[in-house]
Design a protein around this motif. Structure first.
Motif, PDB file in Angstrom:
ATOM      1  N   ARG A  61      10.181  59.038 -23.678  1.00  0.00           N
ATOM      2  CA  ARG A  61      10.391  58.012 -24.700  1.00  0.00           C
ATOM      3  C   ARG A  61      11.749  57.334 -24.530  1.00  0.00           C
ATOM      4  N   GLY A  62      12.769  58.134 -24.243  1.00  0.00           N
ATOM      5  CA  GLY A  62      14.103  57.564 -24.076  1.00  0.00           C
ATOM      6  C   GLY A  62      14.179  56.626 -22.888  1.00  0.00           C
ATOM      7  N   THR A  63      13.600  57.046 -21.748  1.00  0.00           N
ATOM      8  CA  THR A  63      13.610  56.204 -20.550  1.00  0.00           C
ATOM      9  C   THR A  63      12.844  54.908 -20.783  1.00  0.00           C
ATOM     10  N   ALA A  64      11.660  55.020 -21.409  1.00  0.00           N
ATOM     11  CA  ALA A  64      10.858  53.831 -21.685  1.00  0.00           C
ATOM     12  C   ALA A  64      11.596  52.867 -22.616  1.00  0.00           C
ATOM     13  N   SER A  65      12.280  53.409 -23.607  1.00  0.00           N
ATOM     14  CA  SER A  65      13.011  52.566 -24.570  1.00  0.00           C
ATOM     15  C   SER A  65      14.168  51.845 -23.893  1.00  0.00           C
ATOM     16  N   VAL A  66      14.902  52.563 -23.021  1.00  0.00           N
ATOM     17  CA  VAL A  66      16.039  51.947 -22.319  1.00  0.00           C
ATOM     18  C   VAL A  66      15.555  50.847 -21.384  1.00  0.00           C
ATOM     19  N   LEU A  67      14.489  51.111 -20.640  1.00  0.00           N
ATOM     20  CA  LEU A  67      13.963  50.107 -19.718  1.00  0.00           C
ATOM     21  C   LEU A  67      13.459  48.881 -20.464  1.00  0.00           C
ATOM     22  N   PHE A  68      12.784  49.099 -21.582  1.00  0.00           N
ATOM     23  CA  PHE A  68      12.288  47.981 -22.385  1.00  0.00           C
ATOM     24  C   PHE A  68      13.452  47.143 -22.914  1.00  0.00           C
ATOM     25  N   ALA A  69      14.481  47.809 -23.440  1.00  0.00           N
ATOM     26  CA  ALA A  69      15.633  47.093 -23.991  1.00  0.00           C
ATOM     27  C   ALA A  69      16.375  46.319 -22.907  1.00  0.00           C
ATOM     28  N   GLY A  71      15.140  45.227 -20.024  1.00  0.00           N
ATOM     29  CA  GLY A  71      14.301  44.110 -19.600  1.00  0.00           C
ATOM     30  C   GLY A  71      14.327  42.966 -20.592  1.00  0.00           C
ATOM     31  N   LEU A  72      14.264  43.303 -21.875  1.00  0.00           N
ATOM     32  CA  LEU A  72      14.305  42.277 -22.913  1.00  0.00           C
ATOM     33  C   LEU A  72      15.645  41.551 -22.900  1.00  0.00           C
ATOM     34  N   LEU A  73      16.748  42.296 -22.726  1.00  0.00           N
ATOM     35  CA  LEU A  73      18.077  41.678 -22.696  1.00  0.00           C
ATOM     36  C   LEU A  73      18.206  40.730 -21.508  1.00  0.00           C
ATOM     37  N   PHE A  74      17.714  41.149 -20.351  1.00  0.00           N
ATOM     38  CA  PHE A  74      17.787  40.298 -19.164  1.00  0.00           C
ATOM     39  C   PHE A  74      16.943  39.037 -19.354  1.00  0.00           C
ATOM     40  N   PHE A  75      15.760  39.203 -19.912  1.00  0.00           N
ATOM     41  CA  PHE A  75      14.896  38.051 -20.180  1.00  0.00           C
ATOM     42  C   PHE A  75      15.589  37.057 -21.110  1.00  0.00           C
ATOM     43  N   LEU A  76      16.206  37.552 -22.172  1.00  0.00           N
ATOM     44  CA  LEU A  76      16.895  36.678 -23.126  1.00  0.00           C
ATOM     45  C   LEU A  76      18.099  35.993 -22.483  1.00  0.00           C
TER      46      LEU A  76
END
Length: 250
Positions: A61-69, A71-76
Motif C-alpha cells: 500500500r505504501g509503495t503504491a501510494s508513493v508511486l501514485f502521488a 506520478g500525479l505530481l509529475f503530471f501536474l
C-alpha cells in the motif's frame, strides 16, 4: 470516501468519452483513453469498497501510494508548463509566422485549425510586413493538404497570396517546424501560431530545431475538448522529450 471519489471520477471519464464520440468531432481515437481511465477508476473504486485495499500488506500500500502521488505530481508539473503558454501573444514586427496544421475537413478547416488561422490573420493585419508559412501535409482522411487549406482560408479573408509560403510535406509537429525552417532566412525572427494547449511543445521543438529568435502566439481552443487536448499533449511532450526533440524548461 476514497471509493466514492474514484466512482465519481470513473463515471465522469466514461461520460466524457461517450460525449466526444457522439459529437463526431474528433481527428483521432485518442479520446478512447477516457473510457479506459473511467473503467480503471471504477475498478479502483471496487477495490476500496470491497476492503481489498485494507487487506494488502502495508509495504504494498505504501509503495503504491508513493508511486501514485509521484506520478500525479509529475503530471501536474507538465500540465503547469503547458498552461504557462496559454496567454502568449508574440512580439510585433516578426519576420515570419509559422501556422501549424490541424485537421482539414470536406467543408474547410476544423475548428481547431480555424482558431489558429484567425489568430494568424489578426497578427498579419497588424503587422503588414510579416510573412506567413502555413505548414501541414495531407492525411489519408483529408481532402487537401493542410497547407493548401490554410492558404485558401487566409487568401479568402484578404491576406495577399505573395505573403504566404506553403509547407505541405509534414506529418507531425517536428516535421512542421523542420521543413518550415527551410523556407525562411537564417536567423529570422519567428512566431509559432497554434492552439494554447499545443504552444509550449511547439516553442521548445522550434528551439530544438535551431530556430533563431522564436516566440509563441496562442490561439484559443474549443473548451469542450480542452481536457482531451491537455491529456493528449502530456503524452506528446513525453514522447518528444524522451526522443531528445525538446527540453523541459520554463
Amino acid at each position: 470516501m476514497t471509493a466514492v471519489i474514484f466512482l465519481i471520477l470513473g463515471i465522469l471519464c466514461c461520460l466524457y468519452c461517450i460525449g466526444i464520440f457522439l459529437s463526431g468531432v474528433f481527428g483521432s481515437w485518442f479520446f478512447l483513453i477516457w473510457g479506459v481511465m473511467g473503467i480503471g477508476c471504477l475498478g479502483i473504486s471496487g477495490v476500496f469498497a470491497s476492503g481489498i485495499w485494507e487487506r494488502l500488506p502495508g509495504a504494498v500500500r505504501g509503495t503504491a501510494s508513493v508511486l501514485f502521488a509521484a506520478g500525479l505530481l509529475f503530471f501536474l508539473l507538465i500540465e503547469g508548463l503547458i498552461v504557462s503558454c496559454f496567454w502568449k501573444k508574440g512580439e510585433p514586427g516578426l519576420d515570419y509566422l509559422v501556422v501549424l496544421g490541424a485537421q482539414m475537413r470536406e467543408n474547410g478547416p476544423s475548428k481547431a485549425l480555424r482558431l489558429r488561422l484567425d489568430a494568424a490573420y489578426d497578427y498579419l493585419q497588424e503587422n503588414p510586413d510579416t510573412l506567413v508559412i502555413v505548414s501541414g501535409g495531407q492525411g489519408s482522411n483529408e481532402p487537401v493538404s493542410e497547407a493548401q487549406g490554410m492558404r485558401d482560408y487566409l487568401v479568402g479573408r484578404g491576406i495577399a497570396p505573395e505573403r504566404i509560403r506553403m509547407e505541405d510535406r509534414s506529418r507531425n509537429t517536428v516535421e512542421n517546424l523542420r521543413f518550415s525552417k527551410k523556407l525562411m532566412e537564417e536567423g529570422a525572427s519567428v512566431g509559432i501560431v497554434t492552439n494554447n494547449f499545443h504552444l509550449y511543445r511547439a516553442i521548445h521543438l522550434a528551439e530544438g530545431q535551431g530556430y533563431g529568435p522564436v516566440c509563441g502566439i496562442a490561439a484559443p481552443c474549443d473548451l469542450t475538448f480542452q481536457a482531451n487536448n491537455m491529456l493528449r499533449e502530456f503524452f506528446g511532450i513525453m514522447k518528444d522529450w524522451l526522443r531528445g526533440n525538446m527540453r523541459l524548461t520554463l
